[in-house]
Structures are given as C-alpha cells and as structure tokens.
Motif scaffolding. Sequence first.
Motif, PDB file in Angstrom:
ATOM      1  N   ILE A 118      -0.882 -10.747  -1.246  1.00 51.50           N
ATOM      2  CA  ILE A 118      -1.273 -10.923  -2.651  1.00 51.50           C
ATOM      3  C   ILE A 118      -0.100 -11.471  -3.452  1.00 51.50           C
ATOM      4  CG2 ILE A 118      -1.983  -9.722  -4.757  1.00 51.50           C
ATOM      5  CD1 ILE A 118      -3.652  -7.880  -2.939  1.00 51.50           C
ATOM      6  N   HIS A 119       1.094 -10.956  -3.203  1.00 50.74           N
ATOM      7  CA  HIS A 119       2.274 -11.470  -3.912  1.00 50.74           C
ATOM      8  C   HIS A 119       2.492 -12.955  -3.622  1.00 50.74           C
ATOM      9  CE1 HIS A 119       4.201  -7.214  -4.362  1.00 50.74           C
ATOM     10  NE2 HIS A 119       3.178  -7.404  -5.167  1.00 50.74           N
TER      11      HIS A 119
ATOM     12  N   ARG B  94      -4.269 -15.082 -11.291  1.00 45.28           N
ATOM     13  CA  ARG B  94      -3.560 -14.183 -10.370  1.00 45.28           C
ATOM     14  C   ARG B  94      -4.513 -13.117  -9.856  1.00 45.28           C
ATOM     15  NH1 ARG B  94       1.421 -11.568 -12.915  1.00 45.28           N
ATOM     16  NH2 ARG B  94       1.643 -10.892 -10.769  1.00 45.28           N
ATOM     17  N   ILE B  95      -4.207 -12.579  -8.699  1.00 43.00           N
ATOM     18  CA  ILE B  95      -4.986 -11.481  -8.129  1.00 43.00           C
ATOM     19  C   ILE B  95      -4.361 -10.153  -8.549  1.00 43.00           C
ATOM     20  CG2 ILE B  95      -5.754 -10.405  -5.988  1.00 43.00           C
ATOM     21  CD1 ILE B  95      -5.609 -13.274  -4.761  1.00 43.00           C
ATOM     22  N   GLY B  96      -3.051 -10.062  -8.511  1.00 38.15           N
ATOM     23  CA  GLY B  96      -2.331  -8.839  -8.852  1.00 38.15           C
ATOM     24  C   GLY B  96      -2.108  -8.714 -10.330  1.00 38.15           C
ATOM     25  N   PRO B  97      -1.215  -7.842 -10.715  1.00 38.04           N
ATOM     26  CA  PRO B  97      -0.224  -7.149  -9.906  1.00 38.04           C
ATOM     27  C   PRO B  97      -0.836  -6.005  -9.096  1.00 38.04           C
ATOM     28  CG  PRO B  97      -0.044  -6.439 -12.175  1.00 38.04           C
ATOM     29  CD  PRO B  97      -1.078  -7.522 -12.143  1.00 38.04           C
TER      30      PRO B  97
ATOM     31  N   ASP C 233     -11.612  -2.411  -9.490  1.00 35.36           N
ATOM     32  CA  ASP C 233     -10.427  -1.893  -8.806  1.00 35.36           C
ATOM     33  C   ASP C 233     -10.644  -1.960  -7.298  1.00 35.36           C
ATOM     34  OD1 ASP C 233      -9.351  -1.285 -11.272  1.00 35.36           O
ATOM     35  OD2 ASP C 233      -9.977   0.819 -11.210  1.00 35.36           O
ATOM     36  N   TYR C 234      -9.649  -2.529  -6.604  1.00 35.01           N
ATOM     37  CA  TYR C 234      -9.696  -2.664  -5.149  1.00 35.01           C
ATOM     38  C   TYR C 234      -8.506  -1.966  -4.521  1.00 35.01           C
ATOM     39  CZ  TYR C 234     -13.038  -6.468  -5.940  1.00 35.01           C
ATOM     40  OH  TYR C 234     -14.126  -7.212  -6.314  1.00 35.01           O
ATOM     41  N   GLU C 235      -8.730  -1.328  -3.384  1.00 35.86           N
ATOM     42  CA  GLU C 235      -7.664  -0.740  -2.572  1.00 35.86           C
ATOM     43  C   GLU C 235      -7.371  -1.676  -1.409  1.00 35.86           C
ATOM     44  OE1 GLU C 235      -8.291   3.157  -0.911  1.00 35.86           O
ATOM     45  OE2 GLU C 235      -9.712   3.634  -2.482  1.00 35.86           O
ATOM     46  N   ILE C 236      -6.099  -1.721  -1.006  1.00 35.19           N
ATOM     47  CA  ILE C 236      -5.731  -2.501   0.178  1.00 35.19           C
ATOM     48  C   ILE C 236      -4.742  -1.707   1.010  1.00 35.19           C
ATOM     49  CG2 ILE C 236      -6.113  -4.765  -0.860  1.00 35.19           C
ATOM     50  CD1 ILE C 236      -3.043  -4.894  -1.288  1.00 35.19           C
TER      51      ILE C 236
ATOM     52  N   THR D  55       0.743   4.785  -5.494  1.00 29.89           N
ATOM     53  CA  THR D  55      -0.033   5.627  -4.567  1.00 29.89           C
ATOM     54  C   THR D  55      -0.558   4.708  -3.479  1.00 29.89           C
ATOM     55  OG1 THR D  55      -2.026   5.333  -5.915  1.00 29.89           O
ATOM     56  CG2 THR D  55      -0.693   7.274  -6.381  1.00 29.89           C
ATOM     57  N   VAL D  56      -1.837   4.771  -3.202  1.00 31.34           N
ATOM     58  CA  VAL D  56      -2.456   3.795  -2.303  1.00 31.34           C
ATOM     59  C   VAL D  56      -2.407   2.454  -3.026  1.00 31.34           C
ATOM     60  CG1 VAL D  56      -4.637   3.091  -1.233  1.00 31.34           C
ATOM     61  CG2 VAL D  56      -3.982   5.499  -1.265  1.00 31.34           C
ATOM     62  N   PRO D  57      -1.962   1.378  -2.381  1.00 32.89           N
ATOM     63  CA  PRO D  57      -1.902   0.093  -3.085  1.00 32.89           C
ATOM     64  C   PRO D  57      -3.276  -0.314  -3.610  1.00 32.89           C
ATOM     65  CG  PRO D  57      -0.755  -0.048  -0.992  1.00 32.89           C
ATOM     66  CD  PRO D  57      -1.481   1.265  -1.007  1.00 32.89           C
ATOM     67  N   TRP D  58      -3.308  -0.693  -4.879  1.00 30.94           N
ATOM     68  CA  TRP D  58      -4.552  -1.113  -5.502  1.00 30.94           C
ATOM     69  C   TRP D  58      -4.261  -2.152  -6.573  1.00 30.94           C
ATOM     70  CZ3 TRP D  58      -5.888  -0.486 -10.681  1.00 30.94           C
ATOM     71  CH2 TRP D  58      -5.037   0.308 -11.436  1.00 30.94           C
ATOM     72  N   PHE D  59      -5.305  -2.902  -6.933  1.00 29.70           N
ATOM     73  CA  PHE D  59      -5.186  -3.905  -7.980  1.00 29.70           C
ATOM     74  C   PHE D  59      -6.544  -4.045  -8.662  1.00 29.70           C
ATOM     75  CE2 PHE D  59      -6.466  -6.051  -4.151  1.00 29.70           C
ATOM     76  CZ  PHE D  59      -7.421  -6.970  -4.554  1.00 29.70           C
TER      77      PHE D  59
END
Length: 121
Positions: free
Chosen positions: A100-101, A71-74, A89-92, A79-83
């Motif tokens: 991603i879901h 999986r890539i997530g959760p 850690d990456y922001e998107i 806050t700012v979407p991140w995973f």
Amino acid sequence: MPVSAGVRKRIAEFLDPDDEIHYVFPADVFGSTNPGVFFAVTRKTITILTTGYLSRKTPKSVVSTGLRNQRIGPVDTSTVPWFKFNGIDYEIDDEYVPVIHAADAEIMREAAKPVDPLPDL
C-alpha cells in the motif's frame, strides 16, 4: 505470502485488457463475516474484487472501480493493520503494508511533479 501469479491472472480477467496491474493485495472488511476482497491497483484504476466464501483466493466479481488518482492509505499499524478507503475500513496482513505504501508513493510522486512552465514548446 505474495499474491500468486495464478490469482493475478484471474484478477486480470476482470480488468481492461489494455491496462497493466501494478499492485495486488488481499484485504478484509473490518469486523465483517463477508468474503474477502482483492485490491488491484493498475496503471488506470483501483479495482476492488470480492472473493468467495469457500476460496479467498478466487476473485468472483468487481465491487467497485475508481480512477487511479487517489491514495489507498494511510495504514494504521497501531493494532491490526487497517485503512479506510472510500468510507470502508479494511484489515490487511502486516506483509501488505509496504504494498500500500508503494502504491501511494507512486501517486504522490505524480502529484509532486512541477507544472510545465512552457507547455506550448
């Protein structure tokens, strides 16, 4: 804005010609001033490609490639979407959370399939 067909075509040039792109989304390494990245989720792999400083729409090289069994997530959207993926850690942008879901649901669906009780038939 969705990743354009031109960017997808440039990304495909870095991938196995026999593979097929299912999902593509841009991301940034959290808190970094480095160029952004693209995640290319294919039938076989998850490939991360770096972009250049001058154009965040042009993939420059492959950073890593892994099998399409994780999986890539959760995605944390508090806050700012991140995973976190492979310890980084990456922001998107908000608009890529459903991408991603969907990619993760595809893997979970495969893992949820029951084992064939009669594999020799």
